[in-house]
Design a protein around this motif. Sequence first.
Motif, PDB file in Angstrom:
ATOM      1  N   LYS A 252       0.827  -1.201   0.000  1.00 20.51           N
ATOM      2  CA  LYS A 252       0.000   0.000   0.000  1.00 20.51           C
ATOM      3  C   LYS A 252       0.868   1.261   0.000  1.00 20.51           C
ATOM      4  N   ASN A 253       2.015   1.216   0.650  1.00 16.51           N
ATOM      5  CA  ASN A 253       2.876   2.391   0.768  1.00 16.51           C
ATOM      6  C   ASN A 253       3.928   2.490  -0.330  1.00 16.51           C
ATOM      7  N   ASP A 254       3.944   1.578  -1.283  1.00 10.50           N
ATOM      8  CA  ASP A 254       4.950   1.613  -2.351  1.00 10.50           C
ATOM      9  C   ASP A 254       4.657   2.760  -3.311  1.00 10.50           C
ATOM     10  N   ARG A 255       5.699   3.465  -3.695  1.00 10.83           N
ATOM     11  CA  ARG A 255       5.590   4.599  -4.611  1.00 10.83           C
ATOM     12  C   ARG A 255       6.677   4.489  -5.681  1.00 10.83           C
ATOM     13  N   VAL A 256       6.415   5.111  -6.812  1.00  7.54           N
ATOM     14  CA  VAL A 256       7.418   5.194  -7.868  1.00  7.54           C
ATOM     15  C   VAL A 256       8.356   6.336  -7.522  1.00  7.54           C
ATOM     16  N   ASN A 257       9.648   6.134  -7.729  1.00  9.64           N
ATOM     17  CA  ASN A 257      10.654   7.141  -7.435  1.00  9.64           C
ATOM     18  C   ASN A 257      10.494   8.308  -8.418  1.00  9.64           C
ATOM     19  N   GLY A 258      10.135   9.463  -7.915  1.00 11.18           N
ATOM     20  CA  GLY A 258       9.908  10.634  -8.761  1.00 11.18           C
ATOM     21  C   GLY A 258      11.165  11.129  -9.447  1.00 11.18           C
ATOM     22  N   LEU A 259      12.295  10.984  -8.779  1.00  8.96           N
ATOM     23  CA  LEU A 259      13.559  11.404  -9.374  1.00  8.96           C
ATOM     24  C   LEU A 259      13.883  10.561 -10.600  1.00  8.96           C
ATOM     25  N   LEU A 260      13.556   9.288 -10.563  1.00  2.00           N
ATOM     26  CA  LEU A 260      13.768   8.433 -11.735  1.00  2.00           C
ATOM     27  C   LEU A 260      12.903   8.872 -12.904  1.00  2.00           C
ATOM     28  N   VAL A 261      11.689   9.276 -12.623  1.00  4.61           N
ATOM     29  CA  VAL A 261      10.803   9.746 -13.686  1.00  4.61           C
ATOM     30  C   VAL A 261      11.379  11.002 -14.333  1.00  4.61           C
ATOM     31  N   VAL A 262      11.848  11.925 -13.505  1.00  6.82           N
ATOM     32  CA  VAL A 262      12.441  13.164 -14.020  1.00  6.82           C
ATOM     33  C   VAL A 262      13.695  12.857 -14.832  1.00  6.82           C
ATOM     34  N   GLU A 263      14.545  11.964 -14.351  1.00  5.61           N
ATOM     35  CA  GLU A 263      15.772  11.611 -15.073  1.00  5.61           C
ATOM     36  C   GLU A 263      15.458  10.919 -16.391  1.00  5.61           C
ATOM     37  N   PHE A 264      14.444  10.066 -16.386  1.00  8.57           N
ATOM     38  CA  PHE A 264      14.041   9.385 -17.617  1.00  8.57           C
ATOM     39  C   PHE A 264      13.537  10.390 -18.652  1.00  8.57           C
ATOM     40  N   ILE A 265      12.665  11.298 -18.233  1.00  6.08           N
ATOM     41  CA  ILE A 265      12.125  12.299 -19.160  1.00  6.08           C
ATOM     42  C   ILE A 265      13.227  13.228 -19.652  1.00  6.08           C
ATOM     43  N   PHE A 266      14.110  13.659 -18.753  1.00  8.05           N
ATOM     44  CA  PHE A 266      15.219  14.540 -19.140  1.00  8.05           C
ATOM     45  C   PHE A 266      16.111  13.872 -20.179  1.00  8.05           C
ATOM     46  N   SER A 267      16.528  12.640 -19.923  1.00  8.62           N
ATOM     47  CA  SER A 267      17.430  11.968 -20.865  1.00  8.62           C
ATOM     48  C   SER A 267      16.729  11.677 -22.182  1.00  8.62           C
ATOM     49  N   TRP A 268      15.454  11.344 -22.139  1.00  8.69           N
ATOM     50  CA  TRP A 268      14.691  11.075 -23.352  1.00  8.69           C
ATOM     51  C   TRP A 268      14.583  12.331 -24.210  1.00  8.69           C
ATOM     52  N   VAL A 269      14.270  13.474 -23.586  1.00 12.20           N
ATOM     53  CA  VAL A 269      14.133  14.738 -24.318  1.00 12.20           C
ATOM     54  C   VAL A 269      15.475  15.170 -24.904  1.00 12.20           C
ATOM     55  N   VAL A 270      16.556  15.033 -24.144  1.00  7.77           N
ATOM     56  CA  VAL A 270      17.869  15.448 -24.643  1.00  7.77           C
ATOM     57  C   VAL A 270      18.321  14.547 -25.795  1.00  7.77           C
ATOM     58  N   ILE A 271      18.038  13.258 -25.721  1.00 14.08           N
ATOM     59  CA  ILE A 271      18.382  12.356 -26.831  1.00 14.08           C
ATOM     60  C   ILE A 271      17.585  12.735 -28.079  1.00 14.08           C
ATOM     61  N   ILE A 272      16.316  13.032 -27.921  1.00  9.53           N
ATOM     62  CA  ILE A 272      15.499  13.442 -29.068  1.00  9.53           C
ATOM     63  C   ILE A 272      16.019  14.759 -29.650  1.00  9.53           C
ATOM     64  N   LEU A 273      16.351  15.705 -28.795  1.00 12.67           N
ATOM     65  CA  LEU A 273      16.898  16.986 -29.276  1.00 12.67           C
ATOM     66  C   LEU A 273      18.233  16.799 -29.982  1.00 12.67           C
ATOM     67  N   TYR A 274      19.081  15.927 -29.452  1.00 12.90           N
ATOM     68  CA  TYR A 274      20.382  15.714 -30.062  1.00 12.90           C
ATOM     69  C   TYR A 274      20.246  15.107 -31.465  1.00 12.90           C
TER      70      TYR A 274
END
Length: 121
Positions: free
Chosen positions: A96-118
């Motif tokens: 019940k108390n398990d959560r997704v790591n928000g920092l991982l979500v931010v890092e995933f989106i950041f790296s995905w956007v930078v790869i697309i931009l590159y």
Amino acid sequence: MGKMDDLFKDRRKRQSKFFKFAKLVSYINVLIGISLFFIVDSWMPEGETFFDRLHNVAREDVWEFDNITLFIVFLSIMFFSSSIALLLSIKHLKRKNDRVNGLLVVEFIFSWVVIILYFSL
């Protein structure tokens, strides 16, 4: 009714090993992100100083992409490690108390956007 609650009570005290792994990956990706910042900072041209203006020294405003392969390797490591850790942590949301790591979500989106931009430039 009290016996039924005791029967289905979650008795696990420690965090899951998948969430510990996700936390470790997120901390490593923060270090990778900091190193990416310093790599991009090394590409920037040097600014004009007081002594350059005093001695009429011309500076070129040229970005030098010396270590672009290192940048792409670090960015790829960040993308793949965060995606694997996200998938594992999402798959193991059982308590019940398990959560997704928000920092991982931010890092995933950041790296995905930078790869697309590159690759779009």
